[in-house]
Design a protein around this motif. Structure first.
Motif, short mmCIF file in Angstrom:
data_model
loop_
_atom_site.label_atom_id
_atom_site.label_comp_id
_atom_site.label_asym_id
_atom_site.label_seq_id
_atom_site.Cartn_x
_atom_site.Cartn_y
_atom_site.Cartn_z
N ALA A 22 11.36 88.09 6.01
CA ALA A 22 11.24 86.95 6.81
C ALA A 22 9.99 86.63 7.65
CB ALA A 22 12.54 86.21 7.40
N ALA A 23 9.16 88.10 8.10
CA ALA A 23 7.91 87.91 8.91
C ALA A 23 6.86 88.73 8.20
CB ALA A 23 8.52 88.97 9.67
N ASN A 24 7.56 89.97 7.25
CA ASN A 24 6.45 90.21 6.60
C ASN A 24 6.31 90.02 4.80
OD1 ASN A 24 4.63 91.59 9.35
ND2 ASN A 24 7.10 92.52 9.20
N HIS A 59 -7.08 97.44 5.27
CA HIS A 59 -7.26 95.90 5.84
C HIS A 59 -6.92 95.76 7.35
CE1 HIS A 59 -6.34 91.56 5.63
NE2 HIS A 59 -7.77 91.69 4.86
N PRO A 60 -7.46 94.76 8.17
CA PRO A 60 -6.89 94.09 9.49
C PRO A 60 -5.76 93.80 9.66
CG PRO A 60 -9.28 93.35 8.96
CD PRO A 60 -8.19 94.23 7.90
N ALA A 61 -5.24 92.84 9.11
CA ALA A 61 -4.33 92.90 8.77
C ALA A 61 -2.66 94.48 8.53
CB ALA A 61 -3.52 91.28 8.04
N ILE A 119 2.20 93.32 6.04
CA ILE A 119 1.07 92.49 6.25
C ILE A 119 2.22 91.38 6.54
CG2 ILE A 119 -0.71 90.82 5.31
CD1 ILE A 119 -1.02 94.57 4.09
N PRO A 120 1.29 90.51 7.44
CA PRO A 120 2.21 89.25 8.65
C PRO A 120 1.98 88.31 7.36
CG PRO A 120 1.04 91.02 10.24
CD PRO A 120 0.70 91.36 8.66
N LYS A 121 3.45 87.52 7.01
CA LYS A 121 3.57 86.55 6.10
C LYS A 121 2.47 85.94 5.92
CE LYS A 121 7.85 86.91 3.84
NZ LYS A 121 7.61 86.76 2.81
N ALA A 122 2.19 84.82 7.17
CA ALA A 122 1.09 84.03 7.13
C ALA A 122 -0.23 84.21 7.41
CB ALA A 122 0.82 83.49 9.26
N SER A 159 -2.89 83.52 3.36
CA SER A 159 -4.03 83.30 3.00
C SER A 159 -4.84 83.49 3.26
CB SER A 159 -4.58 82.50 4.26
OG SER A 159 -4.59 83.77 5.61
N LEU A 160 -4.53 85.59 2.66
CA LEU A 160 -5.75 86.40 2.28
C LEU A 160 -4.91 86.77 1.08
CD1 LEU A 160 -6.69 87.51 6.02
CD2 LEU A 160 -8.01 85.83 4.17
N GLU A 161 -4.19 86.78 0.54
CA GLU A 161 -3.19 87.29 -0.37
C GLU A 161 -4.95 88.30 -1.58
OE1 GLU A 161 -0.40 87.14 -4.23
OE2 GLU A 161 -0.74 85.56 -2.93
#
Length: 93
Positions: A8-10, A35-37, A55-58, A62-64
């Motif tokens: 749900a979060a990642n 990668h920083p994420a 990787i956090p979902k948000a 945006s950066l996939e």
């Protein structure tokens, strides 16, 4: 050891490291530096060449493309999806 994953979060990426990449084979946690994420999660089962990063979902949404490209420089990348359990109907019991 089972990994505690929060889909749900990642978003989780399984990165298959080629044998020729000795640095990442010896220091798989260094994958998080690509990668920083990214955050290193751990080895996938008994497969020493397959490592999991989160990787956090948000940030994933945006950066996939950028994130996948960073990890493809090292090896094969597979986006993991949660396994869905099938609910049985009453007549199947």
């Amino acid at each position: 050891m089972a990994l505690n994953l929060n889909y749900a979060a990642n978003t989780y990426l399984a990165v298959t490291i080629p044998a020729s990449s000795q640095y990442y084979m010896q220091s798989p946690a260094a994958l998080a530096e690509l990668h920083p994420a990214a955050a290193y999660v751990g080895q996938v089962g008994e497969l020493s060449d397959v490592q999991l990063v989160s990787i956090p979902k948000a940030q994933w949404e945006s950066l996939e493309t950028e994130i996948v490209a960073a990890f493809e420089n090292v090896g094969k990348v597979d986006v993991q999806t949660p396994k869905q359990r099938v609910k049985r109907g009453g007549d199947e019991l």
